[in-house]
Design a protein around this motif. Structure first.
Motif, PDB file in Angstrom:
ATOM      1  N   CYS A  75      31.525-107.001 105.586  1.00 46.51           N
ATOM      2  CA  CYS A  75      30.705-108.102 104.896  1.00 46.51           C
ATOM      3  C   CYS A  75      31.083-108.333 103.275  1.00 46.51           C
ATOM      4  CB  CYS A  75      29.134-108.132 105.181  1.00 46.51           C
ATOM      5  SG  CYS A  75      28.551-106.758 104.085  1.00 46.51           S
ATOM      6  N   GLY A  76      31.452-107.219 102.654  1.00 47.52           N
ATOM      7  CA  GLY A  76      31.621-107.592 101.161  1.00 47.52           C
ATOM      8  C   GLY A  76      30.709-107.179 100.448  1.00 47.52           C
ATOM      9  N   SER A  77      29.350-107.297 100.834  1.00 49.54           N
ATOM     10  CA  SER A  77      28.050-106.913  99.990  1.00 49.54           C
ATOM     11  C   SER A  77      27.822-107.968  99.270  1.00 49.54           C
ATOM     12  CB  SER A  77      28.261-105.485  99.222  1.00 49.54           C
ATOM     13  OG  SER A  77      29.023-105.505  98.271  1.00 49.54           O
ATOM     14  N   PRO A  78      26.576-107.895  98.272  1.00 52.11           N
ATOM     15  CA  PRO A  78      26.372-108.922  97.521  1.00 52.11           C
ATOM     16  C   PRO A  78      27.343-108.872  96.412  1.00 52.11           C
ATOM     17  CG  PRO A  78      24.278-107.496  98.175  1.00 52.11           C
ATOM     18  CD  PRO A  78      25.520-107.066  98.593  1.00 52.11           C
ATOM     19  N   ASN A  79      28.211-108.004  96.033  1.00 54.72           N
ATOM     20  CA  ASN A  79      28.986-107.824  95.068  1.00 54.72           C
ATOM     21  C   ASN A  79      29.992-108.999  95.354  1.00 54.72           C
ATOM     22  OD1 ASN A  79      28.508-105.555  93.010  1.00 54.72           O
ATOM     23  ND2 ASN A  79      28.439-104.476  94.808  1.00 54.72           N
TER      24      ASN A  79
ATOM     25  N   VAL B  78      32.439-104.084  88.692  1.00 60.39           N
ATOM     26  CA  VAL B  78      32.271-104.938  90.038  1.00 60.39           C
ATOM     27  C   VAL B  78      33.720-105.544  90.383  1.00 60.39           C
ATOM     28  CG1 VAL B  78      31.352-107.256  90.558  1.00 60.39           C
ATOM     29  CG2 VAL B  78      29.993-105.427  89.170  1.00 60.39           C
ATOM     30  N   LEU B  79      34.404-105.644  89.359  1.00 59.70           N
ATOM     31  CA  LEU B  79      35.889-106.119  89.914  1.00 59.70           C
ATOM     32  C   LEU B  79      36.722-105.046  90.383  1.00 59.70           C
ATOM     33  CD1 LEU B  79      38.042-108.213  89.318  1.00 59.70           C
ATOM     34  CD2 LEU B  79      38.677-106.900  87.130  1.00 59.70           C
ATOM     35  N   ALA B  80      36.265-103.697  90.137  1.00 59.31           N
ATOM     36  CA  ALA B  80      36.781-102.685  90.973  1.00 59.31           C
ATOM     37  C   ALA B  80      36.305-102.783  92.671  1.00 59.31           C
ATOM     38  CB  ALA B  80      36.538-101.271  90.407  1.00 59.31           C
ATOM     39  N   LEU B  81      35.327-103.231  92.788  1.00 55.91           N
ATOM     40  CA  LEU B  81      34.773-103.349  94.097  1.00 55.91           C
ATOM     41  C   LEU B  81      35.620-104.495  94.770  1.00 55.91           C
ATOM     42  CD1 LEU B  81      31.166-102.783  93.612  1.00 55.91           C
ATOM     43  CD2 LEU B  81      32.522-101.326  94.816  1.00 55.91           C
ATOM     44  N   GLY B  82      36.275-105.576  94.195  1.00 56.85           N
ATOM     45  CA  GLY B  82      36.630-106.614  94.561  1.00 56.85           C
ATOM     46  C   GLY B  82      38.028-105.854  94.892  1.00 56.85           C
ATOM     47  N   LYS B  83      38.855-104.992  93.932  1.00 56.00           N
ATOM     48  CA  LYS B  83      40.090-104.843  94.170  1.00 56.00           C
ATOM     49  C   LYS B  83      40.066-103.856  95.369  1.00 56.00           C
ATOM     50  CE  LYS B  83      43.432-101.892  91.713  1.00 56.00           C
ATOM     51  NZ  LYS B  83      44.350-102.347  92.665  1.00 56.00           N
ATOM     52  N   THR B  84      38.864-103.187  95.547  1.00 49.53           N
ATOM     53  CA  THR B  84      38.997-102.287  96.709  1.00 49.53           C
ATOM     54  C   THR B  84      38.827-103.075  97.965  1.00 49.53           C
ATOM     55  OG1 THR B  84      37.344-100.209  95.568  1.00 49.53           O
ATOM     56  CG2 THR B  84      37.395-100.436  97.857  1.00 49.53           C
TER      57      THR B  84
ATOM     58  N   LEU C 115      34.600-101.409 101.932  1.00 46.90           N
ATOM     59  CA  LEU C 115      33.920-100.816 100.866  1.00 46.90           C
ATOM     60  C   LEU C 115      34.086 -99.435 101.137  1.00 46.90           C
ATOM     61  CD1 LEU C 115      31.159-103.269  99.862  1.00 46.90           C
ATOM     62  CD2 LEU C 115      33.327-102.724  98.481  1.00 46.90           C
ATOM     63  N   TYR C 116      33.833 -98.803 102.239  1.00 50.80           N
ATOM     64  CA  TYR C 116      33.827 -97.313 102.442  1.00 50.80           C
ATOM     65  C   TYR C 116      34.481 -96.996 103.558  1.00 50.80           C
ATOM     66  CZ  TYR C 116      29.466 -97.736  99.742  1.00 50.80           C
ATOM     67  OH  TYR C 116      28.370 -98.075  98.858  1.00 50.80           O
ATOM     68  N   GLU C 117      35.469 -95.850 103.440  1.00 50.57           N
ATOM     69  CA  GLU C 117      36.238 -95.326 104.148  1.00 50.57           C
ATOM     70  C   GLU C 117      35.623 -94.064 104.918  1.00 50.57           C
ATOM     71  OE1 GLU C 117      40.753 -96.191 103.352  1.00 50.57           O
ATOM     72  OE2 GLU C 117      39.661 -95.681 101.622  1.00 50.57           O
ATOM     73  N   VAL C 118      36.181 -93.994 106.113  1.00 49.00           N
ATOM     74  CA  VAL C 118      35.710 -92.435 106.969  1.00 49.00           C
ATOM     75  C   VAL C 118      36.387 -91.438 106.117  1.00 49.00           C
ATOM     76  CG1 VAL C 118      35.351 -91.422 108.996  1.00 49.00           C
ATOM     77  CG2 VAL C 118      34.996 -93.645 109.104  1.00 49.00           C
ATOM     78  N   ILE C 119      35.674 -90.650 105.653  1.00 51.48           N
ATOM     79  CA  ILE C 119      36.445 -89.198 105.071  1.00 51.48           C
ATOM     80  C   ILE C 119      36.149 -88.132 105.881  1.00 51.48           C
ATOM     81  CG2 ILE C 119      36.414 -87.731 103.107  1.00 51.48           C
ATOM     82  CD1 ILE C 119      35.414 -90.252 101.487  1.00 51.48           C
ATOM     83  N   ASN C 120      35.063 -87.958 106.487  1.00 52.16           N
ATOM     84  CA  ASN C 120      34.897 -86.687 107.436  1.00 52.16           C
ATOM     85  C   ASN C 120      34.928 -87.373 108.922  1.00 52.16           C
ATOM     86  OD1 ASN C 120      34.397 -85.406 104.925  1.00 52.16           O
ATOM     87  ND2 ASN C 120      32.258 -85.714 104.750  1.00 52.16           N
ATOM     88  N   ASP C 121      35.695 -87.636 109.396  1.00 52.30           N
ATOM     89  CA  ASP C 121      36.089 -87.953 110.725  1.00 52.30           C
ATOM     90  C   ASP C 121      35.187 -87.128 111.739  1.00 52.30           C
ATOM     91  OD1 ASP C 121      38.144 -86.288 110.479  1.00 52.30           O
ATOM     92  OD2 ASP C 121      39.596 -87.704 111.471  1.00 52.30           O
ATOM     93  N   TRP C 122      35.328 -85.705 111.382  1.00 51.83           N
ATOM     94  CA  TRP C 122      34.743 -84.500 112.330  1.00 51.83           C
ATOM     95  C   TRP C 122      33.308 -84.686 112.379  1.00 51.83           C
ATOM     96  CZ3 TRP C 122      31.175 -81.791 109.493  1.00 51.83           C
ATOM     97  CH2 TRP C 122      31.383 -81.968 108.135  1.00 51.83           C
ATOM     98  N   GLU C 123      32.667 -85.435 111.469  1.00 53.82           N
ATOM     99  CA  GLU C 123      31.336 -85.547 111.544  1.00 53.82           C
ATOM    100  C   GLU C 123      31.099 -86.717 112.577  1.00 53.82           C
ATOM    101  OE1 GLU C 123      28.831 -85.064 107.382  1.00 53.82           O
ATOM    102  OE2 GLU C 123      29.807 -86.889 107.753  1.00 53.82           O
TER     103      GLU C 123
END
Lengths: 288, 180
Positions: A43-47, B124-130, B137-145
């Motif tokens: 969704c991209g979030s509010p950011n 905030v720009l870094a989040l756009g780049k991600t 925004l978030y990747e699965v790191i602990n797939d065993w969980e």
């Protein structure tokens, strides 16, 4: 059996698989059919809305348009995703000029936003479609006497003309587990998660103020319905020992975990060991 | 008796006078013509938004002042302010406004105008780049969980290209490109 298009977003699957697992267990017990939406984007979030409102509208309009093909409402367990999707649904329903621009872009992807389905938080779907009486019937281990502070999360409640979510919904859902809802002065206040990227100290202070308000009012643990809020209130407690010299020991449970325990499910099924602050008080209560 | 220190410099006033030659009279129209700005001019400066804001006490410009600054045309001050980026987006101001000014939504519009001029905080720009690079925004790191809980190992149903292809052609892509 009611059928839903389930939008997971990225935060719950990546950071809170225990929320995802507990939600499925509870939904199954309540007779809700949750189908993962396929081929949908973050969704991209509010950011994203902050730097690129058009991109944010288009990404989320695309998700809604994909879900419209099946005709089932979207449900999601994340306040951030709920806020984005619901806000975009509201915006495009009320601003025809933007809708035209968005549909020009969607047409290139073979999609169209019609606004024919709703976007709902999973908790509201449980409340409205299953109902408190049905939920109560499945509670076999009521949490009598445990004081729970509810943190709703900003994007679940506000703006009300967009979210259409009344706080009483979650309050009644907690009541149904037999627990006691604790009133505390800062119940409406933000957890601080959104300001983490630009001012971490401020974010920590907001989480601290919130936790203190809950503890002072006599809460034994906290319930949330959002991974970002959960992260703030759970994880930040570890850091507050160093930064403020304060220990809160308030376990933070995602609402479906509480309902699952009250339905007699065990702690492994709902990944309770993944919650950072140990949930001993509630487990002691249930075994006592 | 203690001696009072001799005072020099200008008298202490609540705020510095506004330099009217630097005002941009078009700024209020830029905001009010955006979808959330219809009620902007209905603001009568009651400060209810500021009373509702949980962090206004540590801001140089409080929410009701920011709205007044928009109406006055203080474009540079608003768009370069830290306040619009520190806004929690908790919508308390907007929810309480007796004049139905969409305060939080207007701050989102301000951030978009600031971004269009290239002013975006680094993180905030870094989040756009991600989002452009990873499609989430978030990747699965602990797939065993996830596997321990009988869940599929990856984020279910996620299309990485879905957001990447869109954001490359909108402002996010341009901001990320300019930042490299």
């Amino acid at each position: 059996m009611p059928v839903y298009s389930l939008y997971m977003g990225c935060s719950v699957p990546a950071n809170y698989p225990n929320y995802e697992a507990a939600m499925f267990k509870v939904a199954e017990a309540l007779g809700m059919n949750l189908n993962y939406l396929e081929d949908v984007a973050c969704c991209g979030s509010p950011n994203l809305r902050s730097i690129d409102t058009f991109g944010w509208l288009l990404v989320n309009a695309r998700t809604i348009a994909i879900a419209e093909k099946s005709g089932h409402d979207i449900v999601t367990p994340c306040n951030g995703c709920f806020g984005s999707l619901k806000d975009v649904l509201h915006h495009l329903t009320h601003h025809k000029d933007d809708l035209k621009k968005i549909n020009v872009e969607l047409k290139k992807m073979g999609l169209e936003f019609k606004g024919s389905i709703n976007v709902r938080h999973i908790i509201e779907a449980m409340y409205t479609d299953i109902g408190i009486e049905e939920i109560k019937k499945r509670v076999t281990k009521p949490l009598d006497g445990v004081g729970i502070a509810i943190h709703y999360g900003c994007h679940l409640l506000r703006p009300l003309d967009v979210t259409e979510f009344r706080p009483e919904i979650l309050q009644e859902m907690v009541d149904a587990t037999g627990a006691t809802v604790i009133d505390y002065p800062l119940w409406k206040q933000c957890c601080g998660a959104t300001v983490l990227p630009v001012n971490e100290q401020l974010a920590i202070r907001l989480a601290r103020d919130k936790l203190k308000s809950m503890k002072d009012a006599g809460a034994v643990f906290i319930t949330v319905v959002c991974p970002a809020c959960g992260n703030q209130l759970d994880l930040q407690q570890l850091g507050l020992k160093d930064s403020y010299g304060e220990v809160y020991d308030l376990p933070v449970l995602l609402y479906p975990q509480i309902l699952a325990l009250a339905m007699g499910m065990n702690e492994e099924e709902i990944g309770l060991s993944m919650n950072r602050v140990p949930a001993d008080p509630i487990l002691d209560h249930l075994s006592g | 008796m203690t001696e009072t220190e001799e005072k020099t410099g200008p008298p202490v006033t609540l705020i510095d006078p506004i330099d009217m030659t630097k005002l941009d009279p078009k700024f209020r129209n830029d905001i009010s013509s955006m979808p959330n700005g219809e009620e902007l001019s209905a603001c009568f400066a009651c400060s209810t938004c500021t009373a509702a804001c949980p962090i206004a006490n540590q801001w140089d410009y409080m929410p009701h002042q920011l709205i007044r600054m928009i109406l006055l045309g203080m474009r540079d001050e608003v768009l370069s302010s830290k306040e619009i980026w520190e806004c929690l987006t908790c919508f308390q101001c907007q929810e309480r406004c007796p004049q139905k000014v969409r305060v939080t939504d207007i701050f989102f519009d301000c951030k978009n105008l600031a971004a269009e001029e290239g002013h975006v905080p680094e993180n905030v720009l870094a989040l756009g780049k991600t989002l452009v690079d990873k499609g989430q925004l978030y990747e699965v790191i602990n797939d065993w969980e996830r596997e321990d809980l009988d869940l599929e190992p990856e984020v279910p149903g996620l299309s990485i290209e879905g957001i990447q292809s869109i954001l490359k052609s909108t402002r996010t892509g341009k901001l990320v490109e300019d930042g490299e």
